[in-house]
Design a protein around this motif. Sequence first.
Motif, mmCIF file in Angstrom:
data_model
loop_
_atom_site.group_PDB
_atom_site.id
_atom_site.type_symbol
_atom_site.label_atom_id
_atom_site.label_comp_id
_atom_site.label_asym_id
_atom_site.label_seq_id
_atom_site.Cartn_x
_atom_site.Cartn_y
_atom_site.Cartn_z
ATOM 1 N N GLY A 1 19.387 0.055 -0.153
ATOM 2 C CA GLY A 1 19.049 1.563 0.443
ATOM 3 C C GLY A 1 17.527 1.474 1.086
ATOM 4 N N ILE A 2 17.146 2.542 1.293
ATOM 5 C CA ILE A 2 15.860 2.723 2.025
ATOM 6 C C ILE A 2 14.732 1.894 1.254
ATOM 7 N N ASP A 3 14.757 2.065 -0.067
ATOM 8 C CA ASP A 3 13.593 1.083 -0.631
ATOM 9 C C ASP A 3 13.737 -0.325 -0.437
ATOM 10 N N ASN A 4 14.879 -0.643 -0.347
ATOM 11 C CA ASN A 4 15.236 -2.374 -0.041
ATOM 12 C C ASN A 4 14.914 -2.734 1.366
ATOM 13 N N GLY A 5 15.362 -1.772 2.274
ATOM 14 C CA GLY A 5 14.935 -1.986 3.804
ATOM 15 C C GLY A 5 13.476 -2.233 4.095
ATOM 16 N N ILE A 6 12.638 -1.262 3.442
ATOM 17 C CA ILE A 6 11.390 -1.347 3.519
ATOM 18 C C ILE A 6 10.711 -2.749 2.893
ATOM 19 N N ALA A 7 11.323 -2.815 1.745
ATOM 20 C CA ALA A 7 10.632 -4.039 0.984
ATOM 21 C C ALA A 7 11.062 -5.245 1.935
ATOM 22 N N GLU A 8 12.000 -5.108 2.568
ATOM 23 C CA GLU A 8 12.417 -6.316 3.345
ATOM 24 C C GLU A 8 11.624 -6.565 4.494
ATOM 25 N N LEU A 9 11.316 -5.455 5.349
ATOM 26 C CA LEU A 9 10.340 -5.471 6.349
ATOM 27 C C LEU A 9 8.918 -6.139 5.873
ATOM 28 N N GLY A 10 8.499 -5.815 4.785
ATOM 29 C CA GLY A 10 7.377 -6.398 3.953
ATOM 30 C C GLY A 10 7.121 -8.127 4.143
ATOM 31 N N PHE A 11 8.370 -8.568 4.084
ATOM 32 C CA PHE A 11 8.286 -10.233 4.282
ATOM 33 C C PHE A 11 8.742 -10.822 5.413
ATOM 34 N N SER A 12 8.871 -9.775 6.370
ATOM 35 C CA SER A 12 9.266 -10.224 7.784
ATOM 36 C C SER A 12 7.915 -10.494 8.660
ATOM 37 N N GLY A 13 8.111 -11.665 9.135
ATOM 38 C CA GLY A 13 7.086 -11.930 10.295
ATOM 39 C C GLY A 13 5.583 -12.623 9.600
ATOM 40 N N ILE A 14 5.857 -12.840 8.341
ATOM 41 C CA ILE A 14 4.579 -13.108 7.378
ATOM 42 C C ILE A 14 4.424 -14.781 7.464
ATOM 43 N N GLY A 15 3.261 -15.219 7.731
ATOM 44 C CA GLY A 15 3.062 -16.666 7.727
ATOM 45 C C GLY A 15 2.147 -17.054 6.565
ATOM 46 N N ALA A 16 1.504 -16.081 6.141
ATOM 47 C CA ALA A 16 0.481 -16.766 4.798
ATOM 48 C C ALA A 16 0.101 -15.328 4.168
ATOM 49 N N TRP A 17 -0.265 -15.450 2.684
ATOM 50 C CA TRP A 17 -0.474 -14.528 2.018
ATOM 51 C C TRP A 17 -2.068 -14.955 1.268
ATOM 52 N N ILE A 18 -2.627 -13.524 0.990
ATOM 53 C CA ILE A 18 -3.901 -13.487 0.550
ATOM 54 C C ILE A 18 -3.596 -12.561 -0.834
ATOM 55 N N LEU A 19 -3.994 -13.182 -2.099
ATOM 56 C CA LEU A 19 -4.308 -12.491 -3.249
ATOM 57 C C LEU A 19 -5.463 -12.705 -4.099
ATOM 58 N N GLY A 20 -5.803 -11.543 -4.725
ATOM 59 C CA GLY A 20 -6.876 -11.581 -5.743
ATOM 60 C C GLY A 20 -6.607 -12.426 -6.781
ATOM 61 N N ARG A 21 -7.491 -13.018 -7.480
ATOM 62 C CA ARG A 21 -7.481 -13.986 -8.513
ATOM 63 C C ARG A 21 -6.238 -13.230 -9.532
ATOM 64 N N ASN A 22 -6.622 -12.110 -9.977
ATOM 65 C CA ASN A 22 -5.742 -11.594 -10.999
ATOM 66 C C ASN A 22 -4.345 -11.680 -10.867
ATOM 67 N N MET A 23 -3.969 -11.591 -9.452
ATOM 68 C CA MET A 23 -2.586 -11.544 -8.754
ATOM 69 C C MET A 23 -2.087 -13.049 -9.243
ATOM 70 N N PHE A 24 -2.827 -13.892 -9.207
ATOM 71 C CA PHE A 24 -2.537 -15.277 -9.585
ATOM 72 C C PHE A 24 -2.134 -15.594 -11.137
ATOM 73 N N GLY A 25 -3.112 -15.055 -11.858
ATOM 74 C CA GLY A 25 -2.983 -14.962 -13.245
ATOM 75 C C GLY A 25 -4.057 -14.185 -14.149
ATOM 76 N N PRO A 26 -4.060 -14.017 -15.449
ATOM 77 C CA PRO A 26 -4.996 -13.171 -15.844
ATOM 78 C C PRO A 26 -6.088 -13.908 -16.492
ATOM 79 N N ILE A 27 -6.481 -15.155 -16.222
ATOM 80 C CA ILE A 27 -7.524 -15.669 -16.733
ATOM 81 C C ILE A 27 -8.785 -15.383 -15.889
ATOM 82 N N ARG A 28 -9.914 -15.047 -16.565
ATOM 83 C CA ARG A 28 -11.226 -14.916 -15.972
ATOM 84 C C ARG A 28 -12.181 -15.934 -16.272
ATOM 85 N N GLY A 29 -13.203 -16.134 -15.444
ATOM 86 C CA GLY A 29 -14.132 -17.082 -15.391
ATOM 87 C C GLY A 29 -13.592 -18.605 -14.989
#
Lengths: 214, 214
Positions: free
Chosen positions: B57-85
Amino acid sequence: MSKLRVQSFAVSLDGYGAGPDQDLQNPLGVGGMELMEWFFPTRVWQNMYGDTDGETGIDNGIAELGFSGIGAWILGRNMFGPIRGPWPDLSWQGWWGDEPPYHTPVYVLTHHARAPIQMKGGTEFHFVTEGIHAALEQAKAAAGGLDVRLGGGVATLRQYLQAGLVDEMHLALRPVLLGNGENLWEGLDLRQLGYHCERYVAGERAMHVFFKRE
Amino acid sequence: MSKLRVQSFAVSLDGYGAGPDQDLQNPLGVGGMELMEWFFPTRVWQNMYGDTDGETGIDNGIAELGFSGIGAWILGRNMFGPIRGPWPDLSWQGWWGDEPPYHTPVYVLTHHARAPIQMKGGTEFHFVTEGIHAALEQAKAAAGGLDVRLGGGVATLRQYLQAGLVDEMHLALRPVLLGNGENLWEGLDLRQLGYHCERYVAGERAMHVFFKRE
């Protein structure tokens, strides 16, 4: 049983129910009028001031529901007028003109006593100095079994929510950013206070979100 | 020109992009998983981990657009894992399993250097210690003319927004209250930073709001 309902209260996406620097020229603070731009085109609003036009879509239907079954209103003082402190001029009778859109008793929260004012069209302003519980008690007594509508503004809503006294709340989320002003959510843990979102509907100019207290 | 895009970032009505007390059991903090419940039923998500079902449905269509035309990502460290330090254990390779859903170079912001990791399916984690501008520069260079997607979390988004570096932002407003956690809006004046809301759409389990920078 008579409920306390918030209806058609507009907030920006970033949570502001009013912009900064409220005064006579900016009753909703600077930029705050953008919050109401979903309401002005509706037939409900147009009819209030004598026009017979106005849109009849989703926004209008939801705005209409907000006036249905209401026997009394509660307003914070800033929704009556911009004056702070003692009343300097009793001849000024609020923002709302000779015939305000309430048509019921309206309980205005204030620290400064003032005699009631009878307006055209059935609106009676009563000034309550004993706090939010007393205003609710008086409004419920006056509502004759109907519901009481809590008009706002932000500080008044926050007080009633914090006290768990609001039974139902409809917010009109406007697709705008204010960035500054009076924030509805800040430091308010509605989840812990027992509120949850029951449903949402996209209208023509706002997203409508409906909350209940468990 | 290559853009920096926020897509499908979920926030609660009261502005939280994560609940409090993030840890290994609660990657999005306590209650935070409710934010993602619009995404899990979509075909986009189901396909990522090998299922062929999922809603379209609508949610899926919009989620799909989010992956379209993307050549690289940036993530904060906490999105890689829970480890600090400092990194205690280089054998642990993040929340995302052997074959993470990125399939591009991913630039992880951290204060602690670490060698890149090559995962299955084309995801390469690079660890950037020189700050948000350096990560954006490296991601744009790697994206080969495509856009860069900024995955989050809240603190990372806020840094990029504050610096005016985000070109487009799609938020999935979930009809839930978290009451506590990491707030996206707090103290952030997006209006002043040149952002405005361009459109909104009600999906099955979220309201989708699209922002641009002028």
